[in-house]
Design an enzyme around this catalytic site. Structure first.
Site, PDB file in Angstrom:
ATOM      1  N   SER A  78      -4.474  -5.093  -9.297  1.00 59.90           N
ATOM      2  CA  SER A  78      -3.239  -4.673 -10.095  1.00 59.90           C
ATOM      3  C   SER A  78      -2.769  -5.431 -11.412  1.00 59.90           C
ATOM      4  O   SER A  78      -2.852  -6.662 -11.014  1.00 59.90           O
ATOM      5  CB  SER A  78      -2.346  -4.177  -9.099  1.00 59.90           C
TER       6      SER A  78
ATOM      7  N   TYR B  43       4.263  -5.823  -2.021  1.00 62.27           N
ATOM      8  CA  TYR B  43       2.929  -5.182  -2.504  1.00 62.27           C
ATOM      9  C   TYR B  43       2.015  -5.898  -3.390  1.00 62.27           C
ATOM     10  O   TYR B  43       1.115  -6.128  -3.192  1.00 62.27           O
ATOM     11  CB  TYR B  43       3.102  -3.929  -3.312  1.00 62.27           C
TER      12      TYR B  43
ATOM     13  N   LYS C 126      -1.597  -7.836  -3.115  1.00 65.39           N
ATOM     14  CA  LYS C 126      -2.983  -7.836  -4.200  1.00 65.39           C
ATOM     15  C   LYS C 126      -3.436  -9.402  -4.485  1.00 65.39           C
ATOM     16  O   LYS C 126      -4.544  -9.556  -4.496  1.00 65.39           O
ATOM     17  CB  LYS C 126      -2.396  -7.061  -5.319  1.00 65.39           C
TER      18      LYS C 126
END
Ligand code: NAD
Ligand code: UFG
Length: 338
Positions: A124, A149, A153
């Site tokens: 991302s 989050y 990643k």
């Protein structure tokens, strides 16, 4: 060639399954339906006229994963399955690390056991949260982010790089997505957020359909051309096509390939609202609200590496994204629920 798609019932996964089936790949999907519906898989089959072997399983369930790998013998894996809500990850960090990091490790271990050497991973633009210079290229990566989050990643990228370093036969594409928007032009598959949408365009679509009263624009005092946040929006079908190109790249190579998948264009919140109004013919009432904690002023991609090495170039603009999003929303006001 057979591709195993984790999270293939989800938003980006379902569109990628269409692109893969249309490109001639065989596809099997593992999804626990935590944030999706089997109806999406059925509709992908309907759109393409092809079959998907579907397993309602959790990627953390190692015995189930091993059975599936033994039965399917995939040549490659595309790994979408993850939890993805930034705000929720701040409230529930352990759930995010558990699902996203342990899930990726469980997948890599299963791939190792069954000798599967090709992987496409959903990363991302969140990995660029701390970068100030725009546009961001793949080297701008700074190992810093603002939320659990984002950390999952960054961690998964590193785990995958280390795994590749230890096994030179592995070939991996780390794809850093910018902001996916829109739906398949048929209006049969699209994004189906549970509850109040966190992201801008699903919220806008629900305002247009009358489900929400008005949009809150989070801040108009950023140092951008109209004061609202600027992002790089990419049509989900362009993003899906990027996966097919990345798969082609790793089929012929080995090592780690990292690509930004974005349009290279920054668009502000108010510009997106205007594009949606034009595409849908609906007015979007909005109020200016305080900035959302953790948001940055702008981020958009230098997308030239993917163009040079994959031949990837977006074909659809923000108007197309809004038109297809509205088509999906209008046809499916309650998402996949009938
Ligand atoms: P999504 O929630 O629609 O799809 C994820 C799918 O994975 C869902 O169908 C969910 O049920 C499934 N899943 C989750 N945990 C699972 C588990 N433990 N086992 C099996 N299945 C599981 O999300 P999406 O927008 O399609 O995102 C796909 C991937 O792309 C994610 O990894 C996400 O982090 C990444 N990504 C998304 C965006 C975005 O804005 N949508 C941006 C950048 C990166
Ligand atoms: N925004 C609003 N009102 C809303 C929702 C969003 O004004 O109701 C604004 C935000 O402040 C931001 C822009 O719209 O300026 C885009 O916000 P999104 O929530 O749609 O997208 P983000 O760029 O904040 O985050 C998304 C995903 C992340 C991912 C990131 C980069 O949610 O998971 O893109 O890929 F990491």
């Amino acid at each position: 060639m057979k591709v195993l798609v984790t999270g293939g019932a989800g938003y980006i996964g379902s569109h990628t399954c269409v692109a893969l089936l249309e490109a001639g790949y065989d596809v099997c999907v593992i999804d626990n339906l935590d944030n999706s519906s089997y109806e999406a898989v059925k509709r992908v089959e309907e759109l393409t006229g092809k079959k998907i072997t579907f397993y309602e399983k959790d990627i953390l369930d190692k015995p189930a994963m091993e059975e599936i790998f033994a039965a399917e013998k995939p040549d490659a894996v595309i790994h979408f399955a993850a939890l993805k809500a930034v705000g929720e990850s701040v409230a529930k960090p352990l759930e995010y690390y558990h699902c996203n990091v342990f899930g990726t490790i469980a997948l890599l271990e299963t791939m190792k056991k069954f000798g599967v050497k090709k992987l496409v991973y959903s990363s991302s633009a969140t990995v660029y949260s701390s970068v100030k210079e725009m546009p961001v290229n793949e080297q701008s990566f700074a190992y810093v982010t603002t939320n659990p989050y984002g950390w999952t990643k960054i961690m998964c990228e590193q785990i995958i790089r280390d795994t590749c370093h230890a096994d030179p036969e592995l070939a991996v594409a780390l794809l850093r997505y910018f902001n996916p928007v829109g739906a398949h032009p048929s209006g049969r598959i699209g994004e189906d957020p549970a509850g109040i949408p966190n992201n801008l365009m699903p919220f806008v679509a629900q305002v247009a359909s009358g489900k929400r009263e008005r949009l809150s624009v989070f801040g108009n005092d950023y140092p951008t051309r109209d004061g609202t946040g600027v992002r790089d929006y990419i049509h989900v079908c362009d993003l899906a096509d990027g996966h097919v190109l990345a798969l082609g790249k790793i089929t012929d190579g080995n090592g780690v390939y990292t690509y930004n998948l974005g349009s290279g264009q920054g668009t502000s919140v108010l510009e997106m609202v205007k594009a949606f109004e034009e595409a849908s013919g609906r007015e979007i009432p909005y109020v200016i609200s305080p900035r959302r904690p953790g948001d940055i002023a702008e981020v958009y991609a230098d997308a030239s590496l993917a163009e040079k090495e994959l031949g990837f170039k977006t074909k659809r603009d923000v108007y197309d994204m809004c038109k297809d999003l509205w088509n999906w929303q209008a046809q499916n006001p309650n998402g996949y629920q009938k």
